[in-house]
Design a protein around this motif. Sequence first.
Motif: not given
Length: 214
Positions: A100-129
Amino acid sequence: MANQRKSSNRLRRPREEAREARNQLYREHILQAAERVFAERGFESAKLQEISTLAGLSMGTIYSIFASKDELFLALLEERGQQLRDLAREVAAAPGSAREALERLIEAYIDYFVAHPTFLTMHLKLGHSWVLAPAAEGEGQVQIWQQIHDSQTDIFRRGIAEGAFVEDDPEFFAKLFSAMDQVVLAQWAARGMKAGRDELIVRLRSAAGRAFYR
């Protein structure tokens, strides 16, 4: 004389509080503007003047809060990273099974990045794993990364003990989960962020289920 000092201190305190509140508001405006500029331009090409213009604040105000573009960039990474760390900690500490915790974590992460798409784009441009510690960003960011992975590791350790997850190194599973998260979100960004939140959750849940569940 003593009464004058007390009166002066009483007057100074509200002024200091007002100044701190104003600077905090400025800081938030600057970080929001910086996130957009870094997402659009990348760190190397972004200019503080662009951030100043977008934030509607003078360069002097920018420099009164952040000494350089590097300091501003690190502050943004750390603030967003702390938010993600707090999400992971909250989910890991909540009552319920590890699955259940992993299911909630998946939702929390997806919700966060959907709410902060510019942060996701910025972070992905760093090219870091997301699997490897971000050594280039500084000690604070490395600590946040480790704390996030500690929370994820705790979920997988509990899940293995509960018999819900296949047996393996929980730290390895935590990093594998981060890689899955990054791939799902990177593909979403590359395709113009058209998929909805629910579709992304189903995609990440499916990948996690195939890799971890008994």
